[in-house]
Design a protein around this motif. Sequence first.
Motif, PDB file in Angstrom:
ATOM      1  N   LEU A  88      35.420  32.902  16.706  1.00 21.20           N
ATOM      2  CA  LEU A  88      35.049  31.704  17.460  1.00 21.20           C
ATOM      3  C   LEU A  88      35.931  31.443  18.675  1.00 21.20           C
ATOM      4  O   LEU A  88      35.504  30.771  19.605  1.00 21.20           O
ATOM      5  CB  LEU A  88      35.088  30.484  16.531  1.00 21.20           C
ATOM      6  CG  LEU A  88      34.147  30.547  15.315  1.00 21.20           C
ATOM      7  CD1 LEU A  88      34.417  29.380  14.378  1.00 21.20           C
ATOM      8  CD2 LEU A  88      32.692  30.541  15.767  1.00 21.20           C
ATOM      9  N   GLN A  89      37.163  31.931  18.639  1.00 20.81           N
ATOM     10  CA  GLN A  89      38.124  31.698  19.717  1.00 20.81           C
ATOM     11  C   GLN A  89      38.177  30.222  20.118  1.00 20.81           C
ATOM     12  O   GLN A  89      37.949  29.867  21.275  1.00 20.81           O
ATOM     13  CB  GLN A  89      37.776  32.558  20.928  1.00 20.81           C
ATOM     14  CG  GLN A  89      37.807  34.051  20.642  1.00 20.81           C
ATOM     15  CD  GLN A  89      37.344  34.872  21.827  1.00 20.81           C
ATOM     16  OE1 GLN A  89      37.473  34.447  22.970  1.00 20.81           O
ATOM     17  NE2 GLN A  89      36.789  36.031  21.550  1.00 20.81           N
ATOM     18  N   PRO A  90      38.449  29.341  19.157  1.00 23.01           N
ATOM     19  CA  PRO A  90      38.405  27.900  19.450  1.00 23.01           C
ATOM     20  C   PRO A  90      39.485  27.475  20.437  1.00 23.01           C
ATOM     21  O   PRO A  90      40.561  28.068  20.500  1.00 23.01           O
ATOM     22  CB  PRO A  90      38.630  27.265  18.081  1.00 23.01           C
ATOM     23  CG  PRO A  90      39.426  28.287  17.325  1.00 23.01           C
ATOM     24  CD  PRO A  90      38.903  29.611  17.777  1.00 23.01           C
ATOM     25  N   ASP A  91      39.178  26.428  21.188  1.00 24.66           N
ATOM     26  CA  ASP A  91      40.166  25.839  22.093  1.00 24.66           C
ATOM     27  C   ASP A  91      41.145  24.950  21.341  1.00 24.66           C
ATOM     28  O   ASP A  91      42.201  24.605  21.871  1.00 24.66           O
ATOM     29  CB  ASP A  91      39.462  25.017  23.174  1.00 24.66           C
ATOM     30  CG  ASP A  91      38.705  25.880  24.158  1.00 24.66           C
ATOM     31  OD1 ASP A  91      39.107  27.039  24.351  1.00 24.66           O
ATOM     32  OD2 ASP A  91      37.703  25.412  24.721  1.00 24.66           O
ATOM     33  N   GLY A  92      40.781  24.556  20.148  1.00 26.11           N
ATOM     34  CA  GLY A  92      41.659  23.720  19.337  1.00 26.11           C
ATOM     35  C   GLY A  92      41.186  23.710  17.905  1.00 26.11           C
ATOM     36  O   GLY A  92      40.012  23.995  17.623  1.00 26.11           O
ATOM     37  N   VAL A  93      42.079  23.383  16.989  1.00 30.33           N
ATOM     38  CA  VAL A  93      41.763  23.363  15.559  1.00 30.33           C
ATOM     39  C   VAL A  93      42.230  22.034  14.963  1.00 30.33           C
ATOM     40  O   VAL A  93      43.327  21.564  15.268  1.00 30.33           O
ATOM     41  CB  VAL A  93      42.437  24.539  14.822  1.00 30.33           C
ATOM     42  CG1 VAL A  93      42.224  24.432  13.310  1.00 30.33           C
ATOM     43  CG2 VAL A  93      41.911  25.879  15.338  1.00 30.33           C
ATOM     44  N   ILE A  94      41.378  21.451  14.120  1.00 28.03           N
ATOM     45  CA  ILE A  94      41.735  20.230  13.405  1.00 28.03           C
ATOM     46  C   ILE A  94      41.960  20.591  11.941  1.00 28.03           C
ATOM     47  O   ILE A  94      41.070  21.150  11.291  1.00 28.03           O
ATOM     48  CB  ILE A  94      40.623  19.169  13.518  1.00 28.03           C
ATOM     49  CG1 ILE A  94      40.454  18.741  14.979  1.00 28.03           C
ATOM     50  CG2 ILE A  94      40.943  17.956  12.643  1.00 28.03           C
ATOM     51  CD1 ILE A  94      39.281  17.808  15.211  1.00 28.03           C
ATOM     52  N   LEU A  95      43.144  20.283  11.439  1.00 24.52           N
ATOM     53  CA  LEU A  95      43.490  20.555  10.048  1.00 24.52           C
ATOM     54  C   LEU A  95      43.463  19.252   9.258  1.00 24.52           C
ATOM     55  O   LEU A  95      44.080  18.265   9.652  1.00 24.52           O
ATOM     56  CB  LEU A  95      44.886  21.182   9.951  1.00 24.52           C
ATOM     57  CG  LEU A  95      45.099  22.501  10.691  1.00 24.52           C
ATOM     58  CD1 LEU A  95      46.555  22.940  10.585  1.00 24.52           C
ATOM     59  CD2 LEU A  95      44.165  23.586  10.147  1.00 24.52           C
ATOM     60  N   THR A  96      42.733  19.249   8.149  1.00 25.34           N
ATOM     61  CA  THR A  96      42.679  18.086   7.273  1.00 25.34           C
ATOM     62  C   THR A  96      43.522  18.362   6.032  1.00 25.34           C
ATOM     63  O   THR A  96      43.832  19.514   5.725  1.00 25.34           O
ATOM     64  CB  THR A  96      41.221  17.783   6.872  1.00 25.34           C
ATOM     65  OG1 THR A  96      40.678  18.926   6.190  1.00 25.34           O
ATOM     66  CG2 THR A  96      40.379  17.486   8.103  1.00 25.34           C
ATOM     67  N   PRO A  97      43.923  17.312   5.294  1.00 29.73           N
ATOM     68  CA  PRO A  97      44.729  17.527   4.094  1.00 29.73           C
ATOM     69  C   PRO A  97      43.971  18.375   3.064  1.00 29.73           C
ATOM     70  O   PRO A  97      42.761  18.188   2.906  1.00 29.73           O
ATOM     71  CB  PRO A  97      44.948  16.107   3.559  1.00 29.73           C
ATOM     72  CG  PRO A  97      44.728  15.210   4.744  1.00 29.73           C
ATOM     73  CD  PRO A  97      43.667  15.894   5.548  1.00 29.73           C
TER      74      PRO A  97
ATOM     75  N   SER B 293      45.179  18.570  25.636  1.00 30.52           N
ATOM     76  CA  SER B 293      46.528  18.974  25.243  1.00 30.52           C
ATOM     77  C   SER B 293      47.176  19.911  26.238  1.00 30.52           C
ATOM     78  O   SER B 293      46.503  20.685  26.919  1.00 30.52           O
ATOM     79  CB  SER B 293      46.497  19.646  23.862  1.00 30.52           C
ATOM     80  OG  SER B 293      45.832  20.883  23.928  1.00 30.52           O
ATOM     81  N   ASP B 294      48.480  19.829  26.298  1.00 35.22           N
ATOM     82  CA  ASP B 294      49.303  20.729  27.120  1.00 35.22           C
ATOM     83  C   ASP B 294      50.073  21.631  26.169  1.00 35.22           C
ATOM     84  O   ASP B 294      50.923  21.179  25.413  1.00 35.22           O
ATOM     85  CB  ASP B 294      50.270  19.909  27.983  1.00 35.22           C
ATOM     86  CG  ASP B 294      51.196  20.791  28.824  1.00 35.22           C
ATOM     87  OD1 ASP B 294      51.054  22.033  28.758  1.00 35.22           O
ATOM     88  OD2 ASP B 294      52.053  20.222  29.521  1.00 35.22           O
ATOM     89  N   LYS B 295      49.741  22.932  26.183  1.00 35.41           N
ATOM     90  CA  LYS B 295      50.357  23.864  25.229  1.00 35.41           C
ATOM     91  C   LYS B 295      51.874  23.922  25.370  1.00 35.41           C
ATOM     92  O   LYS B 295      52.586  24.234  24.420  1.00 35.41           O
ATOM     93  CB  LYS B 295      49.781  25.274  25.424  1.00 35.41           C
ATOM     94  CG  LYS B 295      48.322  25.405  25.012  1.00 35.41           C
ATOM     95  CD  LYS B 295      47.863  26.842  25.125  1.00 35.41           C
ATOM     96  CE  LYS B 295      46.398  27.001  24.768  1.00 35.41           C
ATOM     97  NZ  LYS B 295      45.951  28.400  24.845  1.00 35.41           N
ATOM     98  N   SER B 296      52.368  23.619  26.556  1.00 34.06           N
ATOM     99  CA  SER B 296      53.811  23.715  26.775  1.00 34.06           C
ATOM    100  C   SER B 296      54.553  22.446  26.390  1.00 34.06           C
ATOM    101  O   SER B 296      55.776  22.404  26.400  1.00 34.06           O
ATOM    102  CB  SER B 296      54.081  24.015  28.261  1.00 34.06           C
ATOM    103  OG  SER B 296      53.633  22.937  29.079  1.00 34.06           O
TER     104      SER B 296
END
Length: 351
Positions: free
Chosen positions: A131-140, A322-325
């Motif tokens: 998928l090469q996502p631009d971001g990932v959301i992690l849930t508990p 978001s800013d990766k740096s």
Amino acid sequence: MARRRNRVTIREVADDAGVSLQTVSRVINDEPNVRPQMRDRVQASIDRLGYVPSLAAQRMSGSRSYIILAINDRERTLADWRERQGTDWVDQMLLGGMLTCSKHGYRMMVELVDTHSDHVERELGAAIAALQPDGVILTPPHSENLQITRLLASRGIPFARIGSTEEGPGIRLTMGDEAAAYTATVRLIELGHRHIGMIAGPREYSLSGWRIAGWKRALTEHGLNAEGLSERGDFGYESGTQATRALLDRDPELTAIIGSSDQMTLAALEVARDRGLHVPRDLSLISFDNTPIVRFSQPPLTAIDQPIAETVSTAVEQLIGSDKSAGPSKVIDVEAQLVERASTGPAPRTH
């Protein structure tokens, strides 16, 4: 019979405008290195042909995938689906995430990953590669799984950790768990309750500890005892049954219970009925979650409404911008609300 109209392709737009595919892609992605005249020409072709950009077209520039990937607990989610209990958490996650993604021209996708699996890195790595996502959301509990967070950090993928306050990479978000438990406990104290039990969640979830802390803080501030009034469950119905029985057996003066999930609190309601206790005349109940089912129990349950949709929406906004740096940011706390219904009332006068 009318023939189905073929979808306009990015190549047709490029041919109509007399430009390259890459130029059309840069216009679609609103990149700065396109001359105004060229941008106007491409946009005119897009409007004339009725072209709707696909994800493939958006990704041609190579800079973004326009996909936000949300990771949820496989075992618990599938168990709920198989039992046909529904998963309001997933519903609310999709509500907040999909609407916010759509607003920014993104798509949200959900993957179920078993946090206990020895193959978690391989499974997640395969999803990321595809998928090469631009971001990932992690849930508990994934948000506190070091295998997962280290993998994402090592690959430079921005990610959000819902239900985690630990220092380290990733955007940290919480849903006001400690404050909500404190509010629920104070409300019961205002109703005259002095023996208030807590059915907490499993230790692998930090939010379980936060809720215990809020409950204890409220009791301590009002000079009340918490010792022996807490039991743990696994968020499921059976564990709620066992915990409620243990609490009532241990303290005959118990007049209120806060459950850390709707399923556990519904179990408490059934145990109360089995023992001839009236809710709320003899025993008041407050739940966490506020899934649709608690509105239809008898009596309807007072509950902490968790802001899942708002929290996931906030996570999406943070990831897109978001800013990766950038270094670690402060914890974003989205406030939960107490919704009062008929399962709470004044403490019995005999106590």
